[in-house]
Enzyme design. Structure first.
Site, short mmCIF file in Angstrom:
data_model
loop_
_atom_site.label_atom_id
_atom_site.label_comp_id
_atom_site.label_asym_id
_atom_site.label_seq_id
_atom_site.Cartn_x
_atom_site.Cartn_y
_atom_site.Cartn_z
N SER A 57 47.93 37.84 43.45
CA SER A 57 48.76 38.71 42.83
C SER A 57 48.61 40.09 43.40
O SER A 57 47.75 40.94 43.07
CB SER A 57 48.32 38.88 41.29
OG SER A 57 48.32 37.86 40.22
N LYS A 103 55.20 40.38 39.11
CA LYS A 103 54.12 39.94 38.60
C LYS A 103 53.33 41.07 38.04
O LYS A 103 52.66 41.23 36.63
CB LYS A 103 53.16 39.25 39.58
CG LYS A 103 51.73 39.13 38.96
CD LYS A 103 51.47 37.89 38.25
CE LYS A 103 50.12 37.76 37.68
NZ LYS A 103 50.02 36.59 36.81
N LYS A 158 43.46 45.89 38.35
CA LYS A 158 44.13 45.90 39.63
C LYS A 158 45.47 45.68 39.48
O LYS A 158 46.64 46.62 40.12
CB LYS A 158 43.55 44.89 40.59
CG LYS A 158 44.28 44.65 41.97
CD LYS A 158 45.27 43.42 41.79
CE LYS A 158 44.51 42.17 41.26
NZ LYS A 158 45.60 40.90 41.19
P1 NDP Z 1 38.33 34.99 41.44
O1 NDP Z 1 37.62 36.31 41.45
O2 NDP Z 1 37.82 33.91 40.39
O3 NDP Z 1 37.97 34.42 42.80
C1 NDP Z 1 38.38 35.14 43.96
C2 NDP Z 1 38.58 34.40 45.28
O4 NDP Z 1 38.73 35.30 46.20
C3 NDP Z 1 37.28 33.53 45.51
O5 NDP Z 1 37.42 32.59 46.40
C4 NDP Z 1 36.38 34.60 46.45
O6 NDP Z 1 35.65 34.00 47.26
C5 NDP Z 1 37.63 35.21 47.24
N1 NDP Z 1 37.15 36.62 47.81
C6 NDP Z 1 36.99 37.53 47.16
N2 NDP Z 1 36.83 38.67 48.10
C7 NDP Z 1 37.00 38.01 49.35
C8 NDP Z 1 37.26 38.72 50.71
N3 NDP Z 1 36.82 39.92 50.63
N4 NDP Z 1 37.29 37.87 51.62
C9 NDP Z 1 37.55 36.58 51.42
N5 NDP Z 1 37.84 36.06 50.05
C10 NDP Z 1 37.46 36.84 49.08
O7 NDP Z 1 39.77 35.39 41.02
P2 NDP Z 1 41.05 34.48 40.70
O8 NDP Z 1 40.90 33.20 41.15
O9 NDP Z 1 40.94 34.48 39.13
O10 NDP Z 1 42.36 35.28 41.07
C11 NDP Z 1 42.76 35.32 42.52
C12 NDP Z 1 44.15 35.78 42.42
O11 NDP Z 1 45.02 35.18 41.42
C13 NDP Z 1 44.10 37.43 41.78
O12 NDP Z 1 45.00 37.99 42.75
C14 NDP Z 1 44.37 37.24 40.28
O13 NDP Z 1 45.05 38.53 39.89
C15 NDP Z 1 45.61 35.84 40.40
N6 NDP Z 1 45.57 35.48 38.93
C16 NDP Z 1 44.49 35.06 38.42
C17 NDP Z 1 44.73 34.24 37.13
C18 NDP Z 1 43.52 33.76 36.36
O14 NDP Z 1 43.83 33.21 35.32
N7 NDP Z 1 42.37 33.52 36.86
C19 NDP Z 1 45.89 34.08 36.62
C20 NDP Z 1 47.10 34.43 37.60
C21 NDP Z 1 46.81 35.17 39.01
P3 NDP Z 1 34.01 33.64 46.64
O15 NDP Z 1 33.92 32.36 46.29
O16 NDP Z 1 33.39 33.92 48.15
O17 NDP Z 1 33.68 35.05 45.76
#
Ligand code: NDP
Length: 296
Positions: free
Chosen positions: A97, A172, A241
């Protein structure tokens, strides 16, 4: 089987990526914390890569799902970065997002190398991701979307072409601002009703048969606030965010937006108070603390 890469196995990324492990694709995954990628690969029969470049090599489609557009942009550069692995003619599909301006800048950088870009944020939550029933809102050109469709169809039920790059991110963000408004306004109203002696189940029964109902009143509050469960499926940090992106987008469009701006302030304060791991619905706890009672 063409190889396809998925980067970012977080709360929503992991269940999305699982759908790509099917007979149509040879799935390779990368995650910042390598142990998560190794565990995912072992559990799902996928390959895991040590770097973004290694994941992207040979793939026509690379999908990212990271917290913000900034992390996506930061994966592009360096010897291990996506640009070192992605070929001319391939496509980066960003399911983060994200924010429209950063997505446009990323698309321009990729275009210099002949690589396509789609911003393709999703809605439907972890439950929708597990069921392969997400809504995918896509910004970018129609021909690029057409090529990415077989991948998006694996986890998306409704895939909508919203306009040029950034349009998916913008829709979004507006949706998320509405979600945030619903959480906060229902939290305030329910706390007042509770203090006045109305049982929350009774209040929701009436509201959900009336014009104030929403996904928040029909699903989130019954499951999480009434049951005091607050499962951590979508971080408060992420909705903070999202509402910031919406507030910025509305300012850029010169739309007077006092409600969205205030909502951004409220969620920023809740995030600061409850920390990085809190779930978005836990924002209600701030209303309860300042109101001096619990919704019960
Ligand atoms: P999480 O916090 O669960 O996961 C984040 C992911 O990004 C992990 O794989 C993490 O890796 C990785 N990450 C974080 N920082 C970095 C970095 N600096 N470099 C590389 N990788 C990084 O988030 P979500 O999966 O919940 O959300 C992901 C996206 O989807 C967001 O934009 C969110 O707004 C959107 N979203 C989420 C929903 C939900 O229900 N959860 C619904 C709809 C949209 P690591 O494992 O190492 O921490």
């Amino acid at each position: 089987m063409p190889p396809i890469a998925f980067l970012g196995l977080g709360a929503i990324g992991a269940p999305m990526a699982k759908h790509l492990k099917n007979p149509d694709f040879d799935l390779v995954v990368w995650n910042r914390t390598p142990s998560k990628a190794a565990a995912f690969a072992a559990a799902n029969g996928a390959r895991h890569a040590k770097t973004p470049a290694e994941a992207a090599r040979g793939c026509q489609i690379v999908i990212t799902c990271l917290p913000t557009s900034r992390e996506v942009a930061s994966l592009l550069d360096g010897p291990d970065g996506l640009l070192a692995g992605m070929a001319n003619g391939s496509i980066l599909v960003d399911c983060t997002s994200g924010d429209p301006a950063t997505s446009r800048a990323t698309a321009a950088r990729l275009a210099e190398k002949g690589i396509g870009f789609l911003d393709a944020p999703v809605s439907g939550g972890v439950v929708g991701a597990e069921a392969g029933k997400l809504t995918v809102m896509v910004g970018g050109d129609a021909a690029t979307l057409e090529r990415a469709m077989p991948a998006l169809n694996t986890f998306g039920e409704k895939i909508v072409h919203c306009g040029p790059v950034g349009a998916g991110d913008a829709i979004k963000a507006v949706n998320q601002a509405m979600l945030a408004v619903h959480i906060w306004s229902l939290g305030e109203g329910m706390l007042a009703l509770s203090k006045a002696g109305v049982k929350p189940e009774v209040a929701l029964d009436v509201i959900n048969a009336s014009s104030g109902r929403s996904n928040v009143s029909m699903n989130l509050f019954p499951q999480r606030v009434i049951g005091r469960a607050f499962p951590r499926t979508f971080k408060l940090a992420l909705i903070d965010k999202d509402v910031r992106i919406a507030a910025q987008f509305l300012r850029e469009q010169n739309v007077p937006s006092p409600l969205t701006q205030l909502t951004a302030e409220l969620f920023a304060a809740a995030h600061a108070e409850l920390g990085e791991e809190a779930d978005h619905v836990e924002a209600v706890k701030v209303i309860e603390r300042t109101g001096g009672a619990e919704i019960k």
